[in-house]
Design an enzyme around this catalytic site. Structure first.
Site, PDB file in Angstrom:
ATOM      1  N   CYS A 127       0.851  -1.193   0.000  1.00  0.00           N
ATOM      2  CA  CYS A 127       0.000   0.000   0.000  1.00  0.00           C
ATOM      3  C   CYS A 127       0.888   1.244   0.000  1.00  0.00           C
ATOM      4  CB  CYS A 127      -0.901  -0.007   1.236  1.00  0.00           C
ATOM      5  SG  CYS A 127      -2.080   1.375   1.263  1.00  0.00           S
ATOM      6  N   ASP A 163       0.468   3.767   1.704  1.00  0.00           N
ATOM      7  CA  ASP A 163       0.439   4.360   3.046  1.00  0.00           C
ATOM      8  C   ASP A 163       1.859   4.655   3.562  1.00  0.00           C
ATOM      9  OD1 ASP A 163       0.244   4.595   5.973  1.00  0.00           O
ATOM     10  OD2 ASP A 163      -1.830   3.939   5.709  1.00  0.00           O
ATOM     11  N   ARG A 186       2.956   4.920   6.387  1.00  0.00           N
ATOM     12  CA  ARG A 186       3.360   4.202   7.606  1.00  0.00           C
ATOM     13  C   ARG A 186       3.783   2.765   7.323  1.00  0.00           C
ATOM     14  NH1 ARG A 186      -2.319   5.513  10.209  1.00  0.00           N
ATOM     15  NH2 ARG A 186      -2.778   4.938   8.049  1.00  0.00           N
ATOM     16  N   HIS A 238      -2.142  -4.128   5.092  1.00  0.00           N
ATOM     17  CA  HIS A 238      -1.850  -3.689   6.466  1.00  0.00           C
ATOM     18  C   HIS A 238      -3.135  -3.382   7.214  1.00  0.00           C
ATOM     19  CE1 HIS A 238      -2.434   0.774   5.907  1.00  0.00           C
ATOM     20  NE2 HIS A 238      -2.364   0.400   4.644  1.00  0.00           N
ATOM     21  N   CYS A 279      -6.011   0.120   7.102  1.00  0.00           N
ATOM     22  CA  CYS A 279      -5.768   0.653   5.753  1.00  0.00           C
ATOM     23  C   CYS A 279      -6.890   1.630   5.357  1.00  0.00           C
ATOM     24  CB  CYS A 279      -5.700  -0.500   4.741  1.00  0.00           C
ATOM     25  SG  CYS A 279      -5.388   0.066   3.053  1.00  0.00           S
TER      26      CYS A 279
HETATM   27 CO    CO Z   1      -3.393   1.140   3.069  1.00  0.00          CO
END
Ligand code: CO
Length: 209
Positions: free
Chosen positions: A43, A45, A47, A99, A102
């Site tokens: 992803c 993302d 993090r 994750h 999400c």
């Molecule tokens: Co995500």
């Protein structure tokens, strides 16, 4: 140049100094031809920093990231990454890494209009529909986490059914697709035990010779 970019360039210079002080040959060591053993599909993302969470050095991971770690069958971007990494780099393992918490998966559970991205994540709604009974009684966060796991499994499934993987297995290439989940609250990666490593695990209709 704005201060945000200056800040990044400053961090880059500090990183170079620190890295060379610790390992003078660092850049020479990692600037040869790449031969990564893994393709990582994760992803976007911020993090979920792929290399950091598996402590990988340059050259170890070939990486593709998009919102909600999707492998859409007509996405030229992911297909190009798949073809190059499987046929040219000859990676041995493809990792689909989802994750917990999400945002893309959470958005797919909502009815609010998120704009264009609703098209990108629409197939996650379909997965929800297919497993609707399993979500009964769960809190919203739990629903999103369970749906993220189902989504990873689906993307493993989609990757294994792609023409690229089908042809690789038909040629006898050794390559497997795996599904993992990352938890940014404690750093742990979890194997969802949904790996596909051969033709025999995919219905005949998807085979290509
Ligand atoms: Co995500």
């Amino acid at each position: 140049m704005n201060s945000d970019i200056q800040k990044l360039l400053g961090k880059n210079r500090k990183w170079i100094s620190k890295t060379v002080a610790q390992e003078p040959e660092y850049f020479k060591k990692y600037s040869g031809p790449q031969k990564p053993a893994y393709l990582w599909i994760g992803c976007s993302d911020s993090r979920v920093p792929a290399e950091k969470i598996v402590d990988a050095n340059p050259g170890e991971l070939f990486i593709h990231r998009n919102i909600a770690n999707m492998v859409h069958q007509a996405d030229l971007n992911i297909l190009s990454v798949l073809q190059y990494s499987v046929e040219v780099l000859q990676v041995k393992n493809i990792i689909i890494c989802g994750h917990y918490a999400c945002g893309g998966v959470k958005a797919s559970l909502e009815t609010a209009d998120h704009g264009l991205i609703d098209n990108w994540i629409r197939s996650i709604k379909q997965i929800y529909e297919e497993h609707r009974d399993e979500f009964d009684g769960l809190a919203d966060d739990e629903k999103a986490d369970l749906l993220s796991k189902f989504n990873v499994r689906r993307q493993v499934y989609n990757t294994a059914r792609s023409s690229i993987l089908q042809k690789a297995w038909a040629r006898g290439q050794s390559i497997a697709v795996h599904g993992l989940m990352y938890n940014f609250h404690n750093g742990q990666l979890e194997d969802l035990s949904c790996s596909i490593a051969s033709h025999s695990e995919v219905p005949d209709i998807y085979r290509l010779h």
